[in-house]
Design a protein around this motif. Structure first.
Motif, short mmCIF file in Angstrom:
data_model
loop_
_atom_site.label_atom_id
_atom_site.label_comp_id
_atom_site.label_asym_id
_atom_site.label_seq_id
_atom_site.Cartn_x
_atom_site.Cartn_y
_atom_site.Cartn_z
N SER A 99 61.87 38.01 42.58
CA SER A 99 60.93 38.96 41.98
C SER A 99 59.55 38.33 42.21
O SER A 99 59.16 37.31 42.12
CB SER A 99 61.21 38.52 40.42
OG SER A 99 62.87 38.74 40.36
N ALA A 100 58.63 39.33 41.91
CA ALA A 100 57.18 39.06 41.99
C ALA A 100 56.71 39.11 40.59
O ALA A 100 57.26 39.49 39.72
CB ALA A 100 56.28 39.74 43.12
N GLY A 101 55.31 38.79 40.56
CA GLY A 101 54.68 38.88 39.20
C GLY A 101 54.63 37.52 38.33
O GLY A 101 54.78 37.55 37.39
N GLY A 106 48.38 35.71 38.66
CA GLY A 106 47.55 34.98 37.94
C GLY A 106 48.31 34.87 36.58
O GLY A 106 48.10 33.98 35.54
N GLU A 107 49.69 35.09 36.57
CA GLU A 107 50.65 34.44 35.62
C GLU A 107 51.09 33.21 35.67
O GLU A 107 52.29 33.02 36.08
CB GLU A 107 51.86 35.61 35.60
CG GLU A 107 51.31 37.21 35.28
CD GLU A 107 51.12 37.31 33.69
OE1 GLU A 107 51.68 36.41 32.89
OE2 GLU A 107 50.97 38.44 33.34
N THR A 251 44.62 33.87 48.56
CA THR A 251 45.56 32.81 48.01
C THR A 251 45.33 32.29 46.57
O THR A 251 46.06 31.95 45.90
CB THR A 251 45.90 31.76 48.73
OG1 THR A 251 44.92 30.82 48.70
CG2 THR A 251 46.40 32.14 50.14
N GLY A 252 43.95 32.71 46.28
CA GLY A 252 43.70 31.83 44.94
C GLY A 252 43.38 30.43 45.03
O GLY A 252 43.29 29.76 43.97
N SER A 253 43.96 29.74 46.28
CA SER A 253 43.65 28.25 46.09
C SER A 253 42.70 27.80 47.09
O SER A 253 42.61 28.38 48.15
CB SER A 253 45.11 27.73 46.24
OG SER A 253 45.35 27.69 47.91
N LEU A 254 42.21 26.66 46.95
CA LEU A 254 41.43 26.25 48.06
C LEU A 254 41.99 25.79 49.28
O LEU A 254 42.81 25.08 49.41
CB LEU A 254 40.42 25.13 47.37
CG LEU A 254 39.22 24.64 48.47
CD1 LEU A 254 38.20 25.68 48.21
CD2 LEU A 254 38.59 23.33 47.93
N VAL B 334 37.40 51.09 44.40
CA VAL B 334 38.69 51.70 45.02
C VAL B 334 39.70 50.32 45.11
O VAL B 334 40.86 51.06 45.27
CB VAL B 334 38.59 52.59 46.40
CG1 VAL B 334 37.55 53.50 46.04
CG2 VAL B 334 38.09 51.49 47.44
N LEU B 335 39.40 49.24 44.99
CA LEU B 335 40.43 48.23 45.50
C LEU B 335 41.21 47.98 44.25
O LEU B 335 40.84 48.25 43.05
CB LEU B 335 39.76 46.87 45.89
CG LEU B 335 39.33 46.86 47.53
CD1 LEU B 335 38.28 45.53 47.66
CD2 LEU B 335 40.38 46.94 48.35
N PRO B 336 42.56 47.48 44.21
CA PRO B 336 43.08 46.98 43.21
C PRO B 336 42.38 45.84 42.55
O PRO B 336 41.73 45.25 43.35
CB PRO B 336 44.37 46.54 43.77
CG PRO B 336 44.43 46.77 45.17
CD PRO B 336 43.32 47.54 45.41
N ALA B 337 42.77 45.72 41.27
CA ALA B 337 42.27 44.56 40.28
C ALA B 337 42.22 43.45 41.08
O ALA B 337 41.13 42.30 41.06
CB ALA B 337 42.59 44.68 39.11
N ILE B 338 43.27 43.22 41.81
CA ILE B 338 43.59 41.59 42.28
C ILE B 338 42.87 41.61 43.62
O ILE B 338 42.78 40.13 44.13
CB ILE B 338 45.05 41.19 42.59
CG1 ILE B 338 45.94 42.45 43.21
CG2 ILE B 338 45.70 41.16 41.07
CD1 ILE B 338 47.13 41.83 43.74
N ALA B 339 42.29 42.48 44.02
CA ALA B 339 41.65 42.45 45.28
C ALA B 339 40.11 42.01 45.25
O ALA B 339 39.54 42.60 44.24
CB ALA B 339 41.86 43.50 46.23
N THR B 340 39.59 41.25 46.02
CA THR B 340 38.16 40.71 46.13
C THR B 340 37.57 41.71 47.38
O THR B 340 37.90 41.32 48.30
CB THR B 340 37.89 39.48 46.40
OG1 THR B 340 38.81 38.70 45.29
CG2 THR B 340 36.51 38.97 45.91
#
Lengths: 450, 450
Positions: A99-101, A106-107, A251-254, B334-340
């Motif tokens: 499962s994803a999410g 961000g969860e 990836t949201g990580s450095l 146009v991009l999804p919210a999680i995309a930069t």
């Protein structure tokens, strides 16, 4: 380690969130397990169904009469903590959460919550947000990868994003011989280092291939990788300025500057591949050949191909051995009059069984030669299986690595299959063989420094 | 030039040394001409036969009632001077000598003799010791290459040794769209420069691909190549010390130090490829795309793949454009919210028609973007034709180059075929697309310096 074998070598599996809807992962994973030929027990779990794919379906894992070694969780993210807790109560200690999410969107809190539950019950868990895993030696495809891969000695640890999945898909379609393939997902518990440790002890795994976007616990990775007594080859993205910028957002990580990874890989004895083909091609050679000291030989029936391979070898810093006087004399005795003994060696068009057998044997007997690349360029009216058979026969009596490249159009298929079956790595262009050979030499140097 | 068209675009052909023995080149070439679908007149010539493959056979070319544009000579080397002289007397001015047994085995005198005959009769001649040529636009396979290649815009000049032949064989098996393919052989008359000049004027030829082991008349090569108004991309072997040593023994002529070739290619505006894949992949892009200024964009639904491509782009010195504020704003829309929004651009898994269409259109509209690489990483349950169609539709309304790489296992075939049919270059791994894109940028720089 024992706990990871519960996940990766289970005797029984519960698929929690199993579905009869063909569009759902809960259907696809169950189907993949069944059609892959897994011989353990499989239990679909879904409170709304009595039966799925002809198997009795249980409302919860607590209802399973004999429990299960492994629980694969495919329910929507908000329901994951509940079913994970049920797994804990049912005594299931190995979990894969497909499962994803979770943290990837961000969860963080939800992910922390499942980590807490896992810790509470002593569960080891891969994921969440993973495509699952494949264990070819159990005929077990516990993943969303549609096709089971061929059995072989390469194990693959990969990020589980779309790209990681496509890479596995590609490896499978290339008939790469794989042992274990694991998508690490968000690494809420089990991470690359844990898997490295496990693969290191796994009897089927020869080289370990890794696709890495980022590693969090660098120190542990270096410690574990340093102890692995098998070749580890890694493709790590984000070398470039633009790439690193994107890694950050991806990836949201450095991801860290690349030089740190370079240093870490060096310290840990990990071979770093720069491009996809180098990763796969090197793993292919490392799964079939022993590592080799520098000092290589190149043989071809078409001079140009041998020269091309020599060019790239020197670019990479490989050393083409100057053949000994004795070797030169022996070669003179078998080569056609118009050919000059040397390295690279050109048989001047002769691709007969005897010619390939003789020159390869002689070259391998030179003490300065530690590995040989044999390139056959297809000439009309030659059966390409004949030079292949010569290589196979010589190779059987010698333990120095021999790599091959058969170049030409259609009609090479049987010869290439023959080489592969006999454990001789083959590449469609000589340059890819040279890169793979370079990895054998790099690995030998790593071993000498370990 | 007019004379070369007599050879490469003949209305009628005499095959001198035609044979009904399937093992002989004299049979194979005749059969290849017939089965290729050539619509001109074909005359077998052999004093010992009345009929070959159902066609009337003439004892000598002098007996041909209407002569022939082209004579292909396949008789044993010692007989070549005689039949060449007969060709001269019969007024045949275009000759291809497939027969071997000349300077390549030290028979310089015999080669000088045929050069003298050719000069005496005003004959232009390709070879000796060549595999022949293919002209796909005439359905003419006047070569020993067993399979006719697909029709396309790439012309190929190659050394005729076993390796050169295997390269053509490979190109054919890769379904590369070819126009003219010529094996230069010993270059007793027509050489690489003559063919470059001819291809330069040929309406079907777009890029010119060359496989070179050595060039004798360097000054003329530079002069001719400098004048060619088409991309010329060359693979020249013998860069390395070991390779050069082997070149010496392989061709019997001094290959020159590699730096001289580097300088010559630079002066002549020839793109130099380092490996086989780069040669073929670049020609593929140059046959379909306009050259591009530096400043590229990368798009993918799988972040890792985009980063990998960005890494290699920077290695090659390509510039990933910093997108303008306007472009960023449009992408955000146009991009999804999680995309930069950024470059490389990651659509965060979204490979829908609208997403690919929108982000590609927006990126192409940025004035700093001169070419875009679109990478689709295959996600299960997505039809890979859908993002391909988005690329095709956007590409039709824009003339900036768009290159593609669809990564995954089986099941991508239809999408890849679709891209190819619409003239969009496709590569199985993104790194090969980046190398090809780099050739578009290198060619633009060459044009600016011409």
């Amino acid at each position: 380690m024992a706990m990871l074998s519960r996940i990766l070598e289970p005797d029984s599996i519960a698929v929690i969130g199993a579905s009869s809807n063909r569009e759902k992962w809960g259907y696809r994973i169950l189907r993949n397990i069944i059609t892959g030929g897994y011989s353990g027990k499989v239990h679909p779990v879904n409170p709304n169904k009595d039966e799925i794919l002809g198997m009795r379906c249980y409302p919860t894992v607590i209802d399973l009469p004999k429990g299960a070694d492994l629980g694969i969780i495919v329910v929507p993210a908000p329901k994951v903590p509940l079913v994970l807790e049920e797994c804990g109560r049912a005594g299931i200690e190995g979990i894969v959460i497909v499962s994803a999410g979770f943290s990837e969107i961000g969860e963080m809190e939800r992910e922390n919550r499942i980590s807490g539950i896992a810790m509470e019950y002593g569960i080891r868990m891969i994921g969440p947000n993973t495509f699952g895993f494949i264990n070819t030696h159990l005929n077990l495809n516990a993943s969303i990868i549609p096709e089971m891969s061929e059995r072989g000695g390469i194990s693959f640890i990969t990020q589980s994003g779309t790209f990681g999945l496509a890479l596995v898909d590609w490896a499978v379609s290339q008939q790469m011989g794989l042992s274990l393939v694991v998508g690490v997902g968000n690494k809420a518990d089990v991470d690359d280092s844990d898997l490295l440790e496990y693969f290191s002890a796994d009897s089927h795994t020869k080289p370990i291939m890794m696709y890495i976007e980022g590693i969090d616990k660098g120190r542990r990775f270096i410690d574990v990788a340093s102890m692995v007594k098998k070749p580890v080859i890694a493709l790590k993205t984000g070398r470039s300025r633009a790439g690193r910028r994107a890694t950050l957002s991806h990836t949201g990580s450095l991801a860290g500057t690349d030089r740190i990874y370079d240093a870490a890989f060096k310290q840990a004895g990990v071979i770093r591949a720069r491009v996809i083909e180098e990763l796969f091609d090197s793993a292919h050679a490392l799964s079939m050949c022993k590592p080799a000291d520098d000092g290589i030989g190149i043989i071809s029936n078409g001079g140009g191909a041998a020269i091309l391979a020599a060019d790239l070898s020197e670019d990479l810093g490989l050393h083409l051995t100057d053949l000994s006087g004795g070797t030169i004399r022996m070669l003179k005795g078998v080569l056609p009059a118009i050919a000059t003994p040397g390295n690279p060696l050109d048989t001047a068009g002769d691709a007969s069984y005897d010619m390939f057998k003789d020159v390869l044997s002689i070259m391998l007997s030179d003490p300065g030669i530690n590995a040989v690349l044999v390139i056959y360029v297809h000439a009309e009216m030659v059966d390409p299986c004949i030079p292949a058979e010569a290589v196979i026969d010589v190779r059987e009596r010698c333990d120095k690595p021999v790599l091959t490249s058969w170049i030409g159009g259609k009609g090479l298929g049987t010869a290439i299959k023959l080489l592969k079956e006999k454990g001789i790595p083959h590449y469609p262009v000589p340059e890819r063989a040279v890169l793979a050979l370079n990895s054998l030499v790099r690995y030998k140097k790593i071993l000498q420094n370990k």
